[in-house]
Motif scaffolding. Structure first.
Motif, PDB file in Angstrom:
ATOM      1  N   PHE A  52      12.370  -1.691   1.054  1.00 47.54           N
ATOM      2  CA  PHE A  52      12.166  -0.261   0.881  1.00 47.54           C
ATOM      3  C   PHE A  52      13.009   0.561   1.854  1.00 47.54           C
ATOM      4  N   THR A  53      13.132   0.090   3.083  1.00 48.83           N
ATOM      5  CA  THR A  53      13.886   0.848   4.090  1.00 48.83           C
ATOM      6  C   THR A  53      15.391   0.656   3.959  1.00 48.83           C
ATOM      7  N   GLY A  54      15.830  -0.341   3.171  1.00 48.61           N
ATOM      8  CA  GLY A  54      17.249  -0.583   2.986  1.00 48.61           C
ATOM      9  C   GLY A  54      17.852  -1.536   4.001  1.00 48.61           C
ATOM     10  N   GLU A  55      17.019  -2.102   4.895  1.00 55.97           N
ATOM     11  CA  GLU A  55      17.527  -3.043   5.899  1.00 55.97           C
ATOM     12  C   GLU A  55      17.951  -4.360   5.268  1.00 55.97           C
ATOM     13  N   VAL A  56      17.304  -4.738   4.172  1.00 51.66           N
ATOM     14  CA  VAL A  56      17.633  -5.963   3.445  1.00 51.66           C
ATOM     15  C   VAL A  56      17.802  -5.612   1.971  1.00 51.66           C
ATOM     16  N   SER A 182     -28.445  -1.769  -7.617  1.00 53.20           N
ATOM     17  CA  SER A 182     -27.504  -2.773  -7.108  1.00 53.20           C
ATOM     18  C   SER A 182     -26.099  -2.216  -6.966  1.00 53.20           C
ATOM     19  N   CYS A 183     -25.984  -0.886  -6.993  1.00 49.26           N
ATOM     20  CA  CYS A 183     -24.685  -0.229  -6.959  1.00 49.26           C
ATOM     21  C   CYS A 183     -23.806  -0.666  -5.797  1.00 49.26           C
ATOM     22  N   SER A 184     -24.379  -0.730  -4.623  1.00 47.00           N
ATOM     23  CA  SER A 184     -23.577  -1.039  -3.445  1.00 47.00           C
ATOM     24  C   SER A 184     -23.056  -2.459  -3.468  1.00 47.00           C
ATOM     25  N   HIS A 185     -23.551  -3.267  -4.403  1.00 43.33           N
ATOM     26  CA  HIS A 185     -23.101  -4.651  -4.502  1.00 43.33           C
ATOM     27  C   HIS A 185     -22.350  -4.900  -5.807  1.00 43.33           C
ATOM     28  N   SER A 186     -21.966  -3.812  -6.490  1.00 43.00           N
ATOM     29  CA  SER A 186     -21.276  -3.972  -7.764  1.00 43.00           C
ATOM     30  C   SER A 186     -19.886  -4.552  -7.554  1.00 43.00           C
ATOM     31  N   SER A 187     -19.420  -5.300  -8.542  1.00 44.39           N
ATOM     32  CA  SER A 187     -18.076  -5.883  -8.450  1.00 44.39           C
ATOM     33  C   SER A 187     -17.071  -4.830  -8.882  1.00 44.39           C
ATOM     34  N   ARG A 188     -15.866  -4.911  -8.304  1.00 48.10           N
ATOM     35  CA  ARG A 188     -14.832  -3.947  -8.612  1.00 48.10           C
ATOM     36  C   ARG A 188     -13.473  -4.633  -8.687  1.00 48.10           C
ATOM     37  N   ALA A 189     -12.545  -3.989  -9.393  1.00 48.01           N
ATOM     38  CA  ALA A 189     -11.151  -4.439  -9.408  1.00 48.01           C
ATOM     39  C   ALA A 189     -10.321  -3.260  -8.956  1.00 48.01           C
ATOM     40  N   THR A 190      -9.280  -3.506  -8.231  1.00 46.81           N
ATOM     41  CA  THR A 190      -8.514  -2.420  -7.646  1.00 46.81           C
ATOM     42  C   THR A 190      -7.040  -2.506  -7.981  1.00 46.81           C
ATOM     43  N   ALA A 191      -6.454  -1.381  -8.349  1.00 46.88           N
ATOM     44  CA  ALA A 191      -5.026  -1.327  -8.600  1.00 46.88           C
ATOM     45  C   ALA A 191      -4.477  -0.050  -8.021  1.00 46.88           C
ATOM     46  N   ARG A 192      -3.335  -0.111  -7.416  1.00 48.86           N
ATOM     47  CA  ARG A 192      -2.816   1.078  -6.742  1.00 48.86           C
ATOM     48  C   ARG A 192      -1.328   1.266  -7.013  1.00 48.86           C
ATOM     49  N   ALA A 193      -0.918   2.526  -7.155  1.00 54.79           N
ATOM     50  CA  ALA A 193       0.483   2.794  -7.316  1.00 54.79           C
ATOM     51  C   ALA A 193       0.882   3.963  -6.465  1.00 54.79           C
ATOM     52  N   THR A 194       1.821   3.796  -5.588  1.00 58.40           N
ATOM     53  CA  THR A 194       2.267   4.919  -4.764  1.00 58.40           C
ATOM     54  C   THR A 194       3.097   5.851  -5.626  1.00 58.40           C
ATOM     55  N   THR A 195       2.906   7.139  -5.472  1.00 57.69           N
ATOM     56  CA  THR A 195       3.624   8.099  -6.310  1.00 57.69           C
ATOM     57  C   THR A 195       4.595   8.961  -5.511  1.00 57.69           C
ATOM     58  N   ARG A 196       4.836   8.607  -4.290  1.00 55.04           N
ATOM     59  CA  ARG A 196       5.780   9.374  -3.481  1.00 55.04           C
ATOM     60  C   ARG A 196       6.539   8.410  -2.577  1.00 55.04           C
ATOM     61  N   PRO A 197       7.887   8.608  -2.409  1.00 59.76           N
ATOM     62  CA  PRO A 197       8.672   7.643  -1.638  1.00 59.76           C
ATOM     63  C   PRO A 197       8.523   7.780  -0.136  1.00 59.76           C
ATOM     64  N   TRP A 198       8.924   6.731   0.555  1.00 62.73           N
ATOM     65  CA  TRP A 198       9.057   6.766   2.017  1.00 62.73           C
ATOM     66  C   TRP A 198      10.269   7.616   2.331  1.00 62.73           C
ATOM     67  N   SER A 199      10.551   7.820   3.593  1.00 65.86           N
ATOM     68  CA  SER A 199      11.590   8.780   3.977  1.00 65.86           C
ATOM     69  C   SER A 199      13.005   8.232   3.894  1.00 65.86           C
ATOM     70  N   THR A 200      13.175   7.078   3.253  1.00 64.78           N
ATOM     71  CA  THR A 200      14.527   6.550   3.085  1.00 64.78           C
ATOM     72  C   THR A 200      14.926   6.627   1.619  1.00 64.78           C
ATOM     73  N   PRO A 201      16.221   6.736   1.322  1.00 66.35           N
ATOM     74  CA  PRO A 201      16.680   6.887  -0.056  1.00 66.35           C
ATOM     75  C   PRO A 201      16.312   5.708  -0.939  1.00 66.35           C
ATOM     76  N   THR A 202      16.139   4.520  -0.359  1.00 63.23           N
ATOM     77  CA  THR A 202      15.876   3.334  -1.176  1.00 63.23           C
ATOM     78  C   THR A 202      14.401   3.162  -1.496  1.00 63.23           C
ATOM     79  N   SER A 203      13.560   4.001  -0.956  1.00 61.02           N
ATOM     80  CA  SER A 203      12.133   3.827  -1.169  1.00 61.02           C
ATOM     81  C   SER A 203      11.665   4.566  -2.405  1.00 61.02           C
ATOM     82  N   THR A 204      11.098   3.804  -3.347  1.00 60.61           N
ATOM     83  CA  THR A 204      10.480   4.362  -4.543  1.00 60.61           C
ATOM     84  C   THR A 204       9.152   3.653  -4.742  1.00 60.61           C
ATOM     85  N   PRO A 205       8.311   4.125  -5.644  1.00 59.04           N
ATOM     86  CA  PRO A 205       6.945   3.619  -5.648  1.00 59.04           C
ATOM     87  C   PRO A 205       6.796   2.200  -6.121  1.00 59.04           C
ATOM     88  N   ALA A 206       5.737   1.598  -5.679  1.00 61.51           N
ATOM     89  CA  ALA A 206       5.346   0.285  -6.138  1.00 61.51           C
ATOM     90  C   ALA A 206       4.041   0.434  -6.868  1.00 61.51           C
TER      91      ALA A 206
END
Length: 231
Positions: A52-56, A182-206
């Motif tokens: 993401f940072t362009g170092e590699v 039993s709410c506090s013990h409910s099972s969950r699945a998680t998915a995340r997508a970043t919608t804004r880049p880091w401060s380098t030109p090569t950074s875009t969302p995952a």
């Protein structure tokens, strides 16, 4: 919507993003390489910070992985709730200077509604509090009903791990109905997508998905929601 086993879910995700031009990579080591900001790898994007940072230079501008992870930020929750596990796999698709918000959100919605066939009326989307661009993409381009949109702050809609790439994100939630005892013990699945880049030109969302057998990485409420963090 049909029941999907863990192996089948993993393969569906990786194959879906291969069809979008992503190169499938094997899981990186749990021990961070040349990164003193983390003790152990705790997310799918953590091993790829230098891409993401362009170092590699990445092997391709689009990649998808199933990364083995160890919970570290909230490890004290392990053993207390039914949704926190010590070890988990995080499925993700990543873009290095290629696609961004529009593709990430559209593909996330396509995967949930077309591949997994989750009912759209059960899905809700959260965005970072002042990300009007993401709101317009979700409602005007993807077609999500505005009544199914929620704005949240940094605690819930900002993605960061140690030092390096970070930014606001969008998340998808699956409404499982009214909260019971039993709410506090409910099972969950998680998915995340970043919608804004880091401060380098090569950074875009995952886009990342945490696939856990009857548990997940974290929860923001005690309601009966299945949380899907879309990048």
């Amino acid at each position: 919507m049909q029941w999907t086993g863990m192996n089948e879910l993993r393969e569906k995700f990786l194959s879906f993003f291969e069809s979008k031009g992503c190169l499938r990579l094997p899981s990186f080591s749990l021990i961070p390489k040349d990164d003193n900001s983390l003790l152990l790898i705790n997310s799918g994007m953590a091993p790829m910070k230098k891409y993401f940072t362009g170092e590699v230079t990445p092997p391709r501008k689009r990649v998808t992985t199933c990364q083995k992870c160890i919970r570290t930020p909230d490890i004290e929750r392990v053993g207390i709730t039914a949704r926190h596990g010590t070890f988990f796999e995080m499925l993700g698709n990543f873009s290095f200077g290629d696609y961004f918000k529009r593709e990430a959100t559209a593909w996330a919605w396509e995967f949930f509604t077309k591949v997994l066939e989750l009912p759209e009326d059960k899905l809700y989307v959260s965005i970072y509090q002042d990300d009007d661009e993401a709101y317009d993409i979700w409602t005007k381009e993807v077609g999500v009903d505005p009544s199914h949109m929620v704005r949240l702050g940094k605690e819930d809609n900002f993605w960061e791990h140690g030092s390096g790439p970070c930014g606001p994100c969008s998340e998808i939630y699956f409404d499982r109905g009214r909260c019971g005892t039993s709410c506090s013990h409910s099972s969950r699945a998680t998915a995340r997508a970043t919608t804004r880049p880091w401060s380098t030109p090569t950074s875009t969302p995952a886009w990342a998905w945490s696939a856990l057998p009857a548990s997940c990485r974290r929860s923001i409420t005690s309601s009966s929601w299945t949380r899907c963090r879309t990048l």
